[in-house]
Design a protein around this motif. Structure first.
Motif, mmCIF file in Angstrom:
data_model
loop_
_atom_site.group_PDB
_atom_site.id
_atom_site.type_symbol
_atom_site.label_atom_id
_atom_site.label_comp_id
_atom_site.label_asym_id
_atom_site.label_seq_id
_atom_site.Cartn_x
_atom_site.Cartn_y
_atom_site.Cartn_z
ATOM 1 N N GLU A 24 0.833 -1.200 0.000
ATOM 2 C CA GLU A 24 0.000 0.000 0.000
ATOM 3 C C GLU A 24 0.870 1.253 0.000
ATOM 4 O OE1 GLU A 24 -3.433 2.234 2.708
ATOM 5 O OE2 GLU A 24 -2.521 0.356 3.390
ATOM 6 N N HIS A 25 1.967 1.228 0.743
ATOM 7 C CA HIS A 25 2.883 2.364 0.819
ATOM 8 C C HIS A 25 4.224 1.911 0.241
ATOM 9 C CE1 HIS A 25 -0.078 4.262 3.374
ATOM 10 N NE2 HIS A 25 -0.041 3.217 4.186
ATOM 11 N N CYS A 26 4.553 2.379 -0.950
ATOM 12 C CA CYS A 26 5.765 1.948 -1.650
ATOM 13 C C CYS A 26 6.457 3.181 -2.211
ATOM 14 C CB CYS A 26 5.405 0.966 -2.764
ATOM 15 S SG CYS A 26 6.811 0.456 -3.764
ATOM 16 N N LEU A 27 7.666 3.453 -1.748
ATOM 17 C CA LEU A 27 8.408 4.627 -2.221
ATOM 18 C C LEU A 27 8.803 4.488 -3.689
ATOM 19 C CD1 LEU A 27 10.696 5.468 0.826
ATOM 20 C CD2 LEU A 27 8.862 6.863 -0.106
ATOM 21 N N LEU A 28 9.123 3.270 -4.130
ATOM 22 C CA LEU A 28 9.518 3.081 -5.524
ATOM 23 C C LEU A 28 8.335 3.338 -6.450
ATOM 24 C CD1 LEU A 28 11.876 2.390 -7.326
ATOM 25 C CD2 LEU A 28 11.314 -0.032 -7.088
ATOM 26 N N CYS A 29 7.144 2.905 -6.065
ATOM 27 C CA CYS A 29 5.946 3.209 -6.862
ATOM 28 C C CYS A 29 5.728 4.717 -6.950
ATOM 29 C CB CYS A 29 4.718 2.546 -6.243
ATOM 30 S SG CYS A 29 4.559 0.783 -6.568
ATOM 31 N N GLU A 30 5.759 5.383 -5.796
ATOM 32 C CA GLU A 30 5.496 6.826 -5.784
ATOM 33 C C GLU A 30 6.576 7.589 -6.538
ATOM 34 O OE1 GLU A 30 2.742 7.861 -4.935
ATOM 35 O OE2 GLU A 30 1.993 6.127 -3.847
ATOM 36 N N LEU A 31 7.831 7.137 -6.448
ATOM 37 C CA LEU A 31 8.888 7.780 -7.225
ATOM 38 C C LEU A 31 8.633 7.611 -8.717
ATOM 39 C CD1 LEU A 31 11.627 9.255 -7.235
ATOM 40 C CD2 LEU A 31 12.727 7.018 -7.220
ATOM 41 N N GLY A 32 8.155 6.426 -9.117
ATOM 42 C CA GLY A 32 7.833 6.216 -10.525
ATOM 43 C C GLY A 32 6.736 7.136 -11.010
ATOM 44 N N PHE A 33 5.703 7.357 -10.184
ATOM 45 C CA PHE A 33 4.635 8.264 -10.571
ATOM 46 C C PHE A 33 5.151 9.702 -10.687
ATOM 47 C CE2 PHE A 33 1.737 5.101 -8.269
ATOM 48 C CZ PHE A 33 1.470 4.418 -9.442
ATOM 49 N N VAL A 34 6.026 10.110 -9.758
ATOM 50 C CA VAL A 34 6.533 11.490 -9.777
ATOM 51 C C VAL A 34 7.426 11.725 -10.997
ATOM 52 C CG1 VAL A 34 7.941 13.179 -8.556
ATOM 53 C CG2 VAL A 34 6.350 11.751 -7.285
ATOM 54 N N VAL A 35 8.343 10.784 -11.287
ATOM 55 C CA VAL A 35 9.256 11.014 -12.408
ATOM 56 C C VAL A 35 8.481 10.998 -13.728
ATOM 57 C CG1 VAL A 35 11.227 10.086 -11.160
ATOM 58 C CG2 VAL A 35 9.881 8.560 -12.596
ATOM 59 N N ARG A 36 7.426 10.203 -13.810
ATOM 60 C CA ARG A 36 6.603 10.231 -15.017
ATOM 61 C C ARG A 36 5.885 11.571 -15.159
ATOM 62 N NH1 ARG A 36 3.800 7.057 -18.764
ATOM 63 N NH2 ARG A 36 3.205 8.610 -20.307
ATOM 64 N N MET A 37 5.432 12.120 -14.036
ATOM 65 C CA MET A 37 4.782 13.423 -14.063
ATOM 66 C C MET A 37 5.771 14.514 -14.457
ATOM 67 S SD MET A 37 2.470 15.165 -11.051
ATOM 68 C CE MET A 37 3.698 14.733 -9.827
ATOM 69 N N LEU A 38 6.976 14.482 -13.898
ATOM 70 C CA LEU A 38 7.995 15.474 -14.267
ATOM 71 C C LEU A 38 8.388 15.332 -15.729
ATOM 72 C CD1 LEU A 38 10.292 15.235 -11.101
ATOM 73 C CD2 LEU A 38 8.868 17.175 -11.745
ATOM 74 N N GLU A 39 8.396 14.123 -16.233
ATOM 75 C CA GLU A 39 8.762 13.865 -17.624
ATOM 76 C C GLU A 39 7.738 14.458 -18.579
ATOM 77 O OE1 GLU A 39 10.919 9.963 -19.295
ATOM 78 O OE2 GLU A 39 8.788 9.702 -18.948
ATOM 79 N N ASP A 40 6.455 14.368 -18.224
ATOM 80 C CA ASP A 40 5.399 14.854 -19.101
ATOM 81 C C ASP A 40 5.166 16.349 -18.968
ATOM 82 O OD1 ASP A 40 5.086 12.250 -19.868
ATOM 83 O OD2 ASP A 40 3.319 11.874 -18.619
ATOM 84 N N ALA A 41 5.465 16.918 -17.786
ATOM 85 C CA ALA A 41 5.079 18.310 -17.519
ATOM 86 C C ALA A 41 5.842 19.303 -18.383
ATOM 87 C CB ALA A 41 5.284 18.628 -16.039
ATOM 88 N N ARG A 42 7.107 19.034 -18.666
ATOM 89 C CA ARG A 42 7.910 19.890 -19.557
ATOM 90 C C ARG A 42 7.905 21.345 -19.113
ATOM 91 N NH1 ARG A 42 11.504 17.446 -22.124
ATOM 92 N NH2 ARG A 42 11.554 19.115 -23.690
ATOM 93 N N GLY A 43 8.225 21.601 -17.844
ATOM 94 C CA GLY A 43 8.357 22.963 -17.347
ATOM 95 C C GLY A 43 7.214 23.412 -16.472
ATOM 96 N N THR A 44 6.068 22.748 -16.515
ATOM 97 C CA THR A 44 4.959 23.091 -15.632
ATOM 98 C C THR A 44 5.264 22.591 -14.230
ATOM 99 O OG1 THR A 44 3.423 22.877 -17.487
ATOM 100 C CG2 THR A 44 2.478 22.874 -15.269
ATOM 101 N N ASN A 45 5.000 23.433 -13.233
ATOM 102 C CA ASN A 45 5.316 23.043 -11.866
ATOM 103 C C ASN A 45 4.502 21.830 -11.449
ATOM 104 O OD1 ASN A 45 3.097 25.176 -11.871
ATOM 105 N ND2 ASN A 45 2.880 24.342 -9.808
#
Length: 1106
Positions: A500-521
């Motif tokens: 239920e609480h997995c740092l690797l999962c959450e890191l994967g979601f964050v890096v995917r979000m940063l990858e798609d955002a392209r400069g958006t905070n």
């Protein structure tokens, strides 16, 4: 009386919705009464072992009762946040209450000293007080070395246990000097939790230290008071939490753990012991033994009192062992007299109502000013007094010329000279602007109104700081731009992770979000929340940022501890042995593959341990993920100067040569051992993760620029070691990123990441200074390589460094990693609720042939609950400043089919399970009620947050077009980035920029769709369906060429409704829309434009009049 104890029926009293822990217990010495203190600061009486509830009274402060002492006629108690200590009669009437001083707490209290009426108090000053128990007057006071947590009498001596772990004796017969401390011994390293004394012996329990953290000491310490020498301790492996003595068996102790294990042991003969296990589902929070030893009571965190007795079955023996004083019940108020009301009945017949607080007319000396806390005003000069003129008892005069100037200024210390001298200290370089901390300011429209784009003109996204544990943002950025870790984290999202609480999962979601955002905070709210949950689960409280910034808070220590915590967790979370993929070309068999993170960061070395006496050598396997930098010792006079380059210091830290003393198993001699790691150069990992450990001035000097040369280099060569010799083969590493701590002159600090962006993501703009960027949370700037590597002064402290192996990173094989989320998750029922009512199911999962394709229309709406209240600071002028906005969490999400034969039918309608405490369900705006998110009692479909996130992530990846109303705020709280070309927001479709006002969904549904929605509360399916129909209506208006005309009509209609000078609302509706007048009511439509809570949907906020 039996020699064995047996359990009795528990005593439970549910005062509020949530249970209150029992924090203090005390048996009455002369009546059949058990006194219990609760977590909210109340003391209650329970009569007989049947638990008849009697009087209850507050002790002040509103927090947990810490100590209760019952005598023949009164009860004395104090709480954690109480202003002092008081005495109450057994009927609940207060006799006296002693207050010490403002902002000073009582920390410990003793029973009455026999045979006198004196008891002892400990304060947070720290100070020891002797107080008359009959009047509450202080008899004597003395300063003590440390804050006392426990006080007990042993004969004429007072024994104290302190927070520093020391056990001290105090002779109260002497003066204040002897009272402070007669003799002392350190019983426990990290504090004392319990003290009992009998004759010349004292027993203690407390906390020890393990790996720098406090932990329960598994021993009950025993000391002889005559010599203060330790005697053989009593072992208790479960960690003693409470210590009590049985008066009828003077040498017997009752040792209790938080988990409910009770051990009765004879201190003179530890072989005589009894064990009991309490039947409690929660933690034990208090314990007490009756005066005769016939009863034991234990309180737990659920508000239950567990009783055990040694009396025979069927016995009615009182708690105190004899028929003592009768039970003193609380007074019953007299019934109100019946008043026959007439026109001539005087009003004073009614009587005064009951007040919980003193009336202003009850003037006491406590209201008098005790002293001047401010300087008196300056005297008016005589030349002004002599020229005063009076008008209506007000005097006024012209200000003489000689007195004109700067007035009403506070007196401060004289300013220091701004001159600079060559004999003084060198001027410290100011912190560059891009490194300075920038706070988010909140307007009345919330954080969405803050212009993040002003601070970031690059293509790389920053992370916001208004969430707890956002100090981890630099580590997230570092991991994101380390491409092997990024790919590994993204691929982990495609697996079926059971945690239920997995740092690797959450890191994967964050890096995917940063990858798609392209400069958006972006914001890493789910990642930061998981950090807090796992830190508490692993007792790593030092990793939690409570938002209290101070000079003592060192983020450099925190981020390096969190770095090791994160890497270790990612290694265990990503380990699927024996099915781990092979990332390194040197690994041939998948059965031997370690965890993927270990393959990237793990240093699999051997520890070579050599006895310097007999030269015996033994080897020990050693695996570590993070290198802690160790620095050469300062050379003595005559010693050769050590090489202090970054490469040599890093190699020394990697091999880590150390010496220690131990007994050699070969030569049986106590000799010196030399230990050193051994690893070939070719076996070094693809990525080196380094903790800088620059915590003092001496170590920081290594990193500072010297003679225009930087300590850090863009590349570094490292040699391994094999069979005690340096490996001639060198390995080249490239600097990828580092996290640095920025320290201000006031010693406040924050963290920034300095990253070399991978070549494939570098912008093609020729005006950039290179691939190096600084990520100061949401502030992102391009910097030169020279600035990135430079450590110009003490304000810039390195914390974490990442190096990538040049010859190996490009050869990593990621082909065996999964890349896409399993599409069948949209076709499965992911419910975890145990008692779901299928009649309440409104959704039908997608069939395989219905799986969406790029451009598929879907409608979405989400509801949220509040996990943390808004933190607000009110100023003296009445204005307020939001320090931290309320933290919301996803509670329900509904996704509907947007086209096709089953248009409008939901295929996702999930309530979200959360293990955190919900502070506000926001039922009026979310429709979520207590119990809806509890898997044990909810009747709805309940799904873990991570599973719902994967569903939404899959819909975004498949190119679906999301239709909704106010989606930007919804996606922000869900913590997912959806490309703008995949979003159709009806709040933007039905909007005229020059009118400034945005129209609510309820208003649009009423006027455009002629539907009345959100009448009682919000429903996400209803809102999503309304948004879908509004989009369809927009398409119809556009095809007819009437949309602009319709939009103007909507704004004109809205202007009529909100204009306050017009006729009553229902009359206006009947005049403007007769066809809706019958279905309308004043209550319904007067609330039509009651905006949805701004913290949930800001688009409903009214900016100005249309």
């Amino acid at each position: 009386m039996s020699s064995r104890y047996r359990p009795l029926d528990t005593i439970t009293y549910q005062r509020d919705i949530f249970p209150e822990a029992i924090t203090a217990l005390q048996f009455d010495p002369v009546s059949d009464t058990l006194w219990a203190g609760t977590n909210s600061g109340y003391v209650s009486a329970y009569y007989t072992f049947h638990g008849l509830r009697g009087v209850s009274f507050p002790v002040g402060g509103g927090l947990a009762v810490k100590n209760i002492s019952a005598t023949d006629s009164v009860v004395r108690a104090f709480a954690l946040a109480s202003e002092g200590i008081g005495t109450w009669t057994k009927g609940g009437m207060n006799k006296w209450f002693y207050r010490y001083a403002l902002e000073v707490c009582i920390t410990a209290a003793s029973h009455n000293a026999s045979p006198s009426s004196i008891f002892a108090l400990g304060t947070s000053t720290p100070e020891l007080l002797l107080v008359n128990s009959g009047t509450g007057d202080v008899v004597r006071r003395s300063q003590v070395p440390s804050i006392m947590t426990h006080l007990v009498w042993s004969g004429l001596h007072l024994i104290s246990g302190s927070s520093d772990g020391y056990l001290r004796t105090h002779d109260v017969r002497e003066g204040t000097r002897a009272m402070s401390s007669a003799s002392s011994v350190r019983a426990h390293e990290s504090g004392i939790q319990g003290v009992e004394a009998y004759n010349h012996y004292v027993y203690t329990i407390g906390l020890g230290t393990r790996q720098g953290r406090p932990y329960p000491d598994p021993l009950v310490k025993l000391y002889d008071l005559r010599t203060m020498k330790p005697l053989p301790p009593l072992p208790f492996q479960n960690g003693p939490a409470f210590l009590n003595r049985i008066n009828s068996r003077p040498n017997s102790l009752v040792i209790t753990s938080n988990q409910g294990l009770v051990n009765i042991v004879d201190a003179t003969n530890p072989a005589i012991t009894e064990f009991y296990q309490l039947d409690s589902p929660s933690f034990i929070t208090s314990a007490a033994v009756s005066p005769t030893g016939g009863y034991m009571a234990f309180g737990d965190s659920d508000g239950t009192i567990l009783l055990m007795t040694a009396e025979e079955e069927g016995s009615e023996m009182p708690f105190n062992g004899f028929k003592g004083k009768s039970i003193e019940w609380s007074d019953v108020p007299e019934p109100l007299p019946l008043i026959e009301w007439t026109d001539f009945t005087p009003l004073n017949m009614i009587g005064m109502p009951h007040f919980n607080e003193p009336l202003l007319s009850a003037w006491t000396p406590n209201f008098l000013v005790q002293g001047m806390h401010f300087p008196p005003p300056a005297k008016i000069p005589q030349q002004i007094l002599s020229s005063l003129k009076y008008n209506d008892n007000v005097g006024y005069a012209a200000l003489p010329k000689e007195l004109r100037g700067r007035r009403n200024l506070a007196i401060t210390a004289p300013k220091k000279s701004g001159a600079r001298f060559r004999s003084g200290k060198a001027h410290q370089r100011a912190i560059p602007k891009s490194y300075r901390k920038v706070e988010i300011e909140y307007s009345k429209f919330g954080v969405e109104d803050f212009d993040f784009g002003f601070y970031n003109h690059t293509e790389f996204s920053g992370l916001e700081t208004h969430i707890s544990n956002s100090y981890t943002n630099p580590i997230v950025q570092l991991m994101h731009y380390t491409m092997p870790i990024r790919r590994l984290a993204k691929s982990h999202n495609a697996t079926d992770c059971p945690r239920e609480h997995c740092l690797l999962c959450e890191l994967g979601f964050v890096v995917r979000m940063l990858e798609d955002a392209r400069g958006t905070n972006c914001q890493a709210s789910n990642f930061c929340k998981t950090v807090g949950v796992l830190a508490q689960m692993n007792n790593a409280i030092e990793l939690i940022d409570f938002g209290r910034e101070s000079a003592e808070l060192n983020y450099g220590h925190m981020i390096q501890a969190f770095h090791r915590f994160l890497v270790d967790h990612m290694s265990s979370e990503g380990n699927s042995f024996p099915h781990n993929p092979n990332l390194l070309p040197s690994i041939t068999s998948s059965l031997n593959s370690p965890a993927p993170i270990t393959q990237l960061l793990g240093i699999d070395a051997k520890n070579i341990i050599t006895c310097l006496h007999c030269k015996a050598v033994r080897e020990k396997e050693n695996m570590t993920h993070v290198i802690d930098m160790t620095y050469p010792r300062k050379p003595l006079s005559g010693d050769a100067i050590n090489d202090s380059s970054f490469a040599s210091v890093l190699q020394h830290s990697l091999l880590r040569p150390t010496t220690h003393k131990a007994t050699c198993q070969t030569c049986k001699q106590f000799s010196t051992f030399e230990s050193r790691r051994s690893i070939r150069s070719r076996d070094l990992p693809p990525i080196l993760a380094i903790n800088a450990n620059a915590f003092n001035e001496e170590t920081h000097k290594y990193w500072r620029d010297n003679r225009n040369q930087t300590f850090l280099k863009p590349t570094v060569e490292i040699h391994g070691q094999f069979e005690g010799m340096e490996d001639p083969e060198a390995v080249l590493y490239e600097l990828r990123a580092l996290v640095v701590q920025v320290v201000t002159k006031e010693q406040h600090s924050h963290l920034v990441a300095i990253v070399k962006v991978p070549e494939e993501e570098q912008p093609q703009d020729p005006e950039t200074d290179g691939p190096w960027y600084i990520f100061n949370d949401f502030v992102v700037h391009n910097i030169s390589e020279e600035e990135a590597l430079s450590i110009p002064g003490s304000w810039k402290v390195p914390a974490v460094v990442y190096l990538e192996r040049v010859d190996l990173c490009s050869k990593l094989n990621f082909s065996s990693l999964p890349e896409t989320i399993d599409q069948s998750i949209l076709c499965r029922d992911t419910n975890i609720a145990q008692s779901r009512d299928k009649r309440l199911m409104k959704h039908e999962p997608l069939r395989f042939e219905e799986l969406p394709n790029p451009g598929t229309l879907i409608a979405i709406d989400a509801e949220f609950v509040s996990m943390q209240q808004e933190e607000t600071e009110y100023r003296s002028d009445g204005t307020k400043k939001v320090l931290r906005p309320a933290r919301l969490s996803l509670a329900r999400v509904s996704v509907l089919r947007g086209e096709g034969p089953r248009e409008g039918v939901p295929f996702i309608d999930d309530h979200i399970h959360t293990s955190e405490i919900i502070v506000d369900y926001l039922t009026e705006f979310s429709g979520i009620k207590y119990g809806d998110l509890d898997p044990n009692i909810t009747r709805y479909t309940l799904t873990p947050l991570k599973v719902v996130y994967k569903k939404l992530r899959l819909l975004v990846d498949r190119g679906c077009i999301f239709i909704g109303h106010g989606l930007s705020k919804d996606f922000r709280i869900i913590n997912i980035f959806v490309p703008p070309d995949q979003v159709i927001d009806t709040v933007d479709l039905y909007f005229l920029p020059h009118r400034q006002r945005r129209l609510s969904l309820r208003f649009l549904a009423w006027l455009v769709l002629e539907e009345n929605i959100q009448t009682e509360t919000h429903d996400s399916i209803e809102d999503a369906l309304s948004a879908l129909r509004l989009y369809k209506a927009y398409q119809d208006f556009e095809s007819q060429g009437t949309f602009d005309q319709k939009l103007e009509e909507l704004y004109r209609e809205g202007k009529k409704i909100v204009r306050p000078q017009r006729a009553p609302f229902a009359w206006r509706i009947s005049q403007s829309r007769p066809e809706l007048a019958a279905a309308s009511s004043p209550r319904c439509f007067s609330s039509s434009f009651r905006n949805r809570q701004p913290s949930i949907k800001s688009h409903s906020s009214v900016h100005s009049q249309p």
